[in-house]
Design an enzyme around this catalytic site. Structure first.
Site, mmCIF file in Angstrom:
data_model
loop_
_atom_site.group_PDB
_atom_site.id
_atom_site.type_symbol
_atom_site.label_atom_id
_atom_site.label_comp_id
_atom_site.label_asym_id
_atom_site.label_seq_id
_atom_site.Cartn_x
_atom_site.Cartn_y
_atom_site.Cartn_z
ATOM 1 N N GLY A 52 -42.304 104.872 -68.445
ATOM 2 C CA GLY A 52 -43.490 105.605 -68.870
ATOM 3 C C GLY A 52 -43.885 105.504 -70.325
ATOM 4 O O GLY A 52 -44.818 106.179 -70.757
ATOM 5 N N TRP A 54 -45.401 103.077 -71.982
ATOM 6 C CA TRP A 54 -46.770 102.561 -72.175
ATOM 7 C C TRP A 54 -47.789 103.620 -71.755
ATOM 8 O O TRP A 54 -48.876 103.697 -72.324
ATOM 9 C CB TRP A 54 -46.983 101.259 -71.391
ATOM 10 C CG TRP A 54 -46.432 100.044 -72.085
ATOM 11 C CD1 TRP A 54 -45.387 100.014 -72.970
ATOM 12 C CD2 TRP A 54 -46.891 98.698 -71.972
ATOM 13 N NE1 TRP A 54 -45.171 98.726 -73.404
ATOM 14 C CE2 TRP A 54 -46.074 97.897 -72.798
ATOM 15 C CE3 TRP A 54 -47.894 98.077 -71.238
ATOM 16 C CZ2 TRP A 54 -46.247 96.517 -72.923
ATOM 17 C CZ3 TRP A 54 -48.071 96.706 -71.353
ATOM 18 C CH2 TRP A 54 -47.253 95.928 -72.199
ATOM 19 N N ASP A 77 -46.040 102.078 -60.202
ATOM 20 C CA ASP A 77 -44.738 101.402 -60.273
ATOM 21 C C ASP A 77 -44.018 101.578 -58.939
ATOM 22 O O ASP A 77 -44.338 102.491 -58.173
ATOM 23 C CB ASP A 77 -43.864 101.992 -61.404
ATOM 24 C CG ASP A 77 -42.774 101.019 -61.838
ATOM 25 O OD1 ASP A 77 -42.899 100.429 -62.937
ATOM 26 O OD2 ASP A 77 -41.799 100.816 -61.071
ATOM 27 N N ASP A 122 -46.809 95.494 -67.643
ATOM 28 C CA ASP A 122 -45.486 95.195 -68.213
ATOM 29 C C ASP A 122 -44.538 94.917 -67.043
ATOM 30 O O ASP A 122 -43.324 95.047 -67.179
ATOM 31 C CB ASP A 122 -45.019 96.406 -69.040
ATOM 32 C CG ASP A 122 -43.881 96.078 -69.989
ATOM 33 O OD1 ASP A 122 -43.672 94.891 -70.299
ATOM 34 O OD2 ASP A 122 -43.183 97.020 -70.427
ATOM 35 N N LYS A 160 -47.293 91.035 -69.443
ATOM 36 C CA LYS A 160 -46.028 90.391 -69.831
ATOM 37 C C LYS A 160 -45.773 89.208 -68.925
ATOM 38 O O LYS A 160 -46.051 89.246 -67.736
ATOM 39 C CB LYS A 160 -44.893 91.401 -69.672
ATOM 40 C CG LYS A 160 -43.514 90.765 -69.857
ATOM 41 C CD LYS A 160 -42.483 91.766 -70.208
ATOM 42 C CE LYS A 160 -42.012 92.571 -69.020
ATOM 43 N NZ LYS A 160 -41.113 93.634 -69.477
#
Ligand SMILES: C[S@@+](CC[C@H](N)C(=O)[O-])C[C@H]1O[C@@H](n2cnc3c(N)ncnc32)[C@H](O)[C@@H]1O
Length: 242
Positions: A52, A54, A77, A122, A160
């Site tokens: 968490g 970001w 997620d 990410d 990413k």
């Protein structure tokens, strides 16, 4: 002789002291400083948001006043985010490959907006040392596949990727879809890590339409998970209000 890896490095300790869920917060903060991916009032999708940090950074950047009417952040997620989050952040437990754009747009219905301003990812694959770069590129391809349905024209992306053989293709695809694009490796990213971040600014849907998709990027759609914006204050004051 190789030095043993420091488990608790500068960024880990800073994150702990400053109340961030993970050291990754400083990667986003540094990229933001250089590239201005997010701005006040933005509606942000954060793919692979656990634990968490970001979400915390994005929440602050889009809604610095902490008052209603500012920006919002939706995170998804595979794992449930357990930290207390500010009121402008909602999360879903969902797989980015199995969640369709309709489900994600339904989760932002109450904002009366039909596209996100920014998509962050990410997301990282479970690394095994074999083919991680391909798995990571596939995650980026999924992000780019979602852009036509989810990202507003002119919007930004940051994702990413673990560098390897397929990375140049992903970068090329991003450059084809955005007015400007490039890569960066923030200081908070460990030297030993193959991760870099691909950023794209100024989404151009017309160009995205003619950008070829890599083979095999389509996935089946599962039943939508339920999402809700928090309707009660966090148990402890969120970062920034302390
Ligand atoms: C490095 S962590 C993200 C850290 C996060 N940005 C933060 O700052 O706290 C990578 C996350 O990607 C998630 N992930 C990997 N594949 C995913 C997928 N297909 N759908 C959703 N999340 C995924 C993992 O569960 C993991 O929590």
């Amino acid at each position: 002789m190789p030095q043993p890896r420091k488990l608790h490095d500068e960024f880990f300790l800073r994150a702990k002291a400053e109340g961030y869920a993970a050291r990754s917060a400083y990667k986003l903060l540094e990229i933001q400083e250089k590239r201005r991916i997010l701005k006040r009032g933005d509606l942000v999708l954060d793919l692979g948001c656990f634990p968490g940090s970001w979400l915390q950074v994005a929440s602050e950047l889009v809604n610095p006043s902490g008052m209603g009417g500012g920006g919002r952040v939706l995170g998804i997620d595979l794992q449930r985010v357990e930290i207390d989050l500010p009121g402008n952040v909602a999360t879903l437990v969902a797989d980015a490959f199995k969640t369709d754009a309709k489900t994600l747009l339904a989760a932002i219905e109450e904002t009366k907006r039909d596209r996100f301003d920014v998509i962050l990812s990410d997301m990282a694959p479970n690394t095994s040392g074999h083919g991680d770069d391909f798995l990571s590129a596939r995650l980026c391809d999924r992000v780019l596949d979602l852009c036509p349905a989810l990202l507003r024209p002119g919007g930004n992306v940051l994702m990413k990727v673990l560098e390897g053989e397929p990375t140049p293709e992903v970068i090329k695809r991003t450059k084809n879809m955005f007015r400007e694009a490039g890569t960066t490796k923030p200081k908070a990213s460990r030297d030993v890590s193959r991760e870099i971040f691909i950023w794209g600014k100024g989404y151009e849907p017309a160009r995205a339409l003619v950008t070829p998709k890599p083979a095999g990027s389509r996935v089946a759609q599962p039943p939508p998970p339920s999402a809700a914006w928090p309707d009660r204050p966090a148990k402890t004051p969120p970062r920034g209000s302390r």
